[in-house]
Enzyme design. Structure first.
Site, PDB file in Angstrom:
ATOM      1  N   ASP A   1       0.831  -1.209   0.000  1.00 33.91           N
ATOM      2  CA  ASP A   1       0.000   0.000   0.000  1.00 33.91           C
ATOM      3  C   ASP A   1       0.869   1.263   0.000  1.00 33.91           C
ATOM      4  OD1 ASP A   1      -2.347   1.517   0.130  1.00 33.91           O
ATOM      5  OD2 ASP A   1      -2.566   1.320   2.303  1.00 33.91           O
TER       6      ASP A   1
ATOM      7  N   ASP B   1      -9.281   2.782  -2.892  1.00 33.43           N
ATOM      8  CA  ASP B   1     -10.307   3.200  -1.941  1.00 33.43           C
ATOM      9  C   ASP B   1     -11.605   3.644  -2.620  1.00 33.43           C
ATOM     10  OD1 ASP B   1      -8.330   2.645  -0.164  1.00 33.43           O
ATOM     11  OD2 ASP B   1      -7.827   4.730   0.261  1.00 33.43           O
TER      12      ASP B   1
ATOM     13  N   GLU C   1       2.210   5.062  -4.242  1.00 34.01           N
ATOM     14  CA  GLU C   1       2.145   5.972  -5.415  1.00 34.01           C
ATOM     15  C   GLU C   1       3.385   6.861  -5.496  1.00 34.01           C
ATOM     16  OE1 GLU C   1      -0.290   5.541  -3.142  1.00 34.01           O
ATOM     17  OE2 GLU C   1      -1.387   4.144  -4.422  1.00 34.01           O
TER      18      GLU C   1
HETATM   19  O1  MIG Z   1      -4.309   6.133   4.227  1.00 35.88           O
HETATM   20  O2  MIG Z   1      -3.963   0.994   5.705  1.00 35.88           O
HETATM   21  O3  MIG Z   1      -6.068   1.765   0.198  1.00 35.88           O
HETATM   22  O4  MIG Z   1      -7.059  -0.345   1.724  1.00 35.88           O
HETATM   23  O5  MIG Z   1      -7.199   0.028   4.501  1.00 35.88           O
HETATM   24  C1  MIG Z   1      -5.054   4.963   4.128  1.00 35.88           C
HETATM   25  C2  MIG Z   1      -5.170   1.695   5.757  1.00 35.88           C
HETATM   26  C3  MIG Z   1      -4.140   3.776   4.091  1.00 35.88           C
HETATM   27  C4  MIG Z   1      -5.223   2.813   2.164  1.00 35.88           C
HETATM   28  C5  MIG Z   1      -5.620   1.524   1.506  1.00 35.88           C
HETATM   29  C6  MIG Z   1      -6.682   0.862   2.326  1.00 35.88           C
HETATM   30  C7  MIG Z   1      -6.168   0.610   3.733  1.00 35.88           C
HETATM   31  C8  MIG Z   1      -5.730   1.923   4.358  1.00 35.88           C
HETATM   32  N1  MIG Z   1      -4.730   2.580   3.522  1.00 35.88           N
END
Ligand code: MIG
Length: 649
Positions: A308, A406, A311
């Site tokens: 995660d 999201d 980007e």
């Molecule tokens: O700023 O880890 O897309 O699936 O639950 C949010 C918390 C960070 C974004 C991910 C999402 C995840 C969440 N993350």
């Protein structure tokens, strides 16, 4: 036929794996050079031309009429008109009087104006002088796509368990929370293969740690779940917390593994753990180091991961305090512009010796994190692994899948999930899916049931939601047996879905297609966006509207209509044309093409109970080529296919 045009001194993106002949620039008159650092490509479109592709972008399967920006960006407020998402997939196909595909192979920002003004012009603007352009000519849109897929290397091959149902929620904190999720699924007989662990499993959100208070014995915990056929899937974020004494951090600093700021020291950005450094995934040696870190988890028996914030997502930086980004606050329509200053503030050292700001190579960052993890897991495990990432670009499809970020608990986002699937397949991302039920906002019972009925057919089938949203596990709703019915269909279809996915991946073909690709001569099929082909035998026509008790389905040819409910499958033969089909919330209807078969297995509470060979064949065909293996071997090949024959009905 694919032709390559090289401009300037392109950054190595690893997207194309085949050797493609290089043509001189005269051969491409459409491509013109413009002032400064911008390249422009444009071509006229005839009135009927359809544009396919662009992977993870909003709006429909036909991209015509929209404007899209390849610049990986974390914006959780998904809307139809948002120009950028988390992935950048710069391949599209024009299907009109002329049929061709184009792939803009650059990690820099690219804007695709797909005839947004309706004047019959497609134009592409690249913010770099250095890129490779691949032009693909073929007989049909599908033929162009197949040639393209043949040039970018084989898709990531997940293990069988990754095709099971997964439950996730941002907010599960402790081993007890997770055990409860497992127990509740078991109690309601809802099949389940894995549970995701979001950031709270870590020690203060620090990568490659486990919170010992919440998970006193991760290895033992994972082993216990595995005995029940369940896997744990932890999240890994891109940034490494600045914390002297942490061995990963110390080594990263010592070896110079992190991106630099313009003063030449390690760039600092705030994300979940506080101030972090960003590993420079564009370097081979950094990828190797980062990939090796997954050992702390594989040592605990974990074999699946989600990456995660790659980007990369940034809350604030050493140069810009939180809440000081005017564009972010006013919700700029060109939203990627928001953090542009941040991305210009840190630098990569490429393996060819050049230095580039993140802004210039932006879309490679998440892809190279996926590559680092994928290659690491290949070294650490002797089986196939599950991996899906948020950010990506073409090339990353060889190392992992992606999820579409999201989204929200809205009907519009369910529809978007349907549109995304074929577009992602065209760009190589076969293993993907959305947050089923929606990430932001509160899901309703009806929306979750309808969404699950779509996710039954997407390779990644994971229910995930944000912290502070209503509980979204199936057992939180009235009559959980209805949810059980839909999810059991997934397991009964796995002999088919797994086989079709593996065959598509091994043949470098698509798994989910628009109707137009299978019925190219059918003018009506060409315009249909809310029905899809899944594998070689199945067509789906999901209900995507609140309150609808059914829908109108278009059949390009006579098919077998299959209805699945608590009692099992019922098949009827139906003719070509339009048909009104009623589908109660606890049923799923799908179609089998004329002359095709679908092997269906027995119910299972997870994939470890599944016997891929114990199947019954539905449909009007006489034989089906079924791919079968143990679900985790790495030596996957089409030779593992067996021919299943059906006795005459
Ligand atoms: O700023 O880890 O897309 O699936 O639950 C949010 C918390 C960070 C974004 C991910 C999402 C995840 C969440 N993350």
């Amino acid at each position: 036929m694919i032709t390559q045009f090289i401009y300037g001194h392109p950054v190595e993106t690893f997207a194309v794996t085949e050797k493609i002949p290089v043509a001189d620039h005269e051969a491409l008159r459409r491509f013109s050079r413009k002032k400064g650092t911008v390249q422009v490509f444009s071509c006229p479109l005839d009135e009927d031309a359809v544009i396919y592709g662009l992977g993870e972008t909003m709006r429909g399967i036909n991209k015509r009429g929209g404007r899209y920006i390849s610049f990986n960006y974390d914006d959780p407020h998904h809307r139809d008109d948002m120009p950028s998402m988390y992935g950048s997939h710069n391949f599209f196909v024009v299907d009109g009087a002329e049929t061709f595909g184009a792939f803009f192979d650059t990690p820099a920002k690219v804007t695709f104006d797909m005839d947004a003004r309706g004047e019959g012009v497609l134009s592409v603007l690249c913010e770099t002088q250095d890129l490779r352009l691949y032009v693909v000519e073929g007989e049909s849109a599908y033929d162009v796509v197949k040639q393209f897929l043949g040039s970018i290397g084989r898709s990531f091959l997940p293990p069988l368990w990754a095709f099971g149902y997964g439950q996730s929620r941002w907010g599960y904190k402790t081993a007890r929370d997770i055990s409860r999720v497992a127990a509740r699924h078991e109690e309601k007989s809802i099949p389940l293969d894995y549970i995701c662990m979001d950031i709270d499993y870590m020690d203060r959100f620090i990568d490659f740690t486990v919170n010992r208070r919440r998970f006193p014995d991760m290895a033992g915990f994972a082993a216990g779940l595995k005995e029940k056929g369940l896997h744990l899937v932890p999240i890994v974020d891109a940034g490494i917390k600045i914390e002297p004494g942490n061995p990963v951090y110390d080594e990263g600093v010592r070896e110079g593994y992190f991106c630099k700021n313009h003063e030449g020291t390690d760039f600092k950005a705030e994300v979940w753990p506080g101030m972090t450094h960003f590993p420079d995934f564009l370097q081979e040696r950094v990828r190797r180091w980062f990939g090796d870190q997954y050992k702390v988890y594989t040592d605990c028996g974990l074999e699946g991961f989600w990456n995660d914030m790659n980007e990369p997502a940034i809350f604030s930086t050493e140069y810009r305090a939180k809440g000081t980004n005017p564009d972010a606050e006013r919700g700029d329509p060109d939203q990627p512009e928001r953090h542009i200053a941040d991305f210009k503030d840190f630098f990569h050292r490429l393996d060819d010796g050049r230095e580039k700001s993140n802004y210039e190579v932006h879309n490679l960052y998440g892809a190279m994190m996926t590559r680092a993890s994928g290659e690491g897991l290949e070294r650490l495990l002797d089986k196939r692994y599950l991996l899906f990432s948020r950010a990506s670009c073409i090339g990353a499809h060889r190392y992992g899948g992606i999820w579409t970020g999201d989204n929200a608990s809205t009907w519009e986002m369910l529809r978007q999930n349907v549109y995304h699937m074929p577009s992602l397949n065209m760009c190589g991302f076969l293993f993907s899916g959305a947050d089923t039920g929606g990430f932001g906002g509160n899901c309703t019972r009806e929306l979750l049931l309808r969404w699950l009925a779509v996710s039954v057919f997407t390779p990644l089938m994971r229910n995930h939601t944000a912290i502070f949203t209503r509980n979204q596990e199936c057992y939180r709703f009235r009559d959980p047996q209805d949810f059980r019915t839909i999810i059991s269909l997934r397991y009964r279809l796995l002999p088919y879905l797994y086989s079709e996915f593996m065959k598509a991946a091994l043949r470098q073909d698509m798994f989910i297609k628009p109707l137009a690709f299978d019925f190219p001569g059918d003018g009506k099929a060409r315009r249909i966006e809310d029905q899809l082909m899944v594998g070689e035998s199945v067509m789906i026509a999901p209900v995507l509207e609140q309150g609808a008790r059914g829908r109108i389905v278009y059949l390009p040819e006579p098919m077998t209509e299959v209805r699945y409910n608590r009692e099992g499958f019922t098949c009827i033969d139906v003719g070509a044309g339009e048909r009104t089909v009623m589908t109660p919330l606890n049923q799923v209807v799908f179609y089998i093409r004329k002359g095709k078969l679908v092997p269906v297995g027995r119910e299972a509470s997870n994939t470890s109970e599944l016997d891929l060979l114990d199947v019954e064949l539905l449909g009007s065909g006489t034989a089906y080529e079924q791919y079968v293996d143990d679900g985790y071997t790495r030596s996957c090949s089409l030779e593992r296919c067996v021919i299943r024959r059906r006795e005459d009905r």
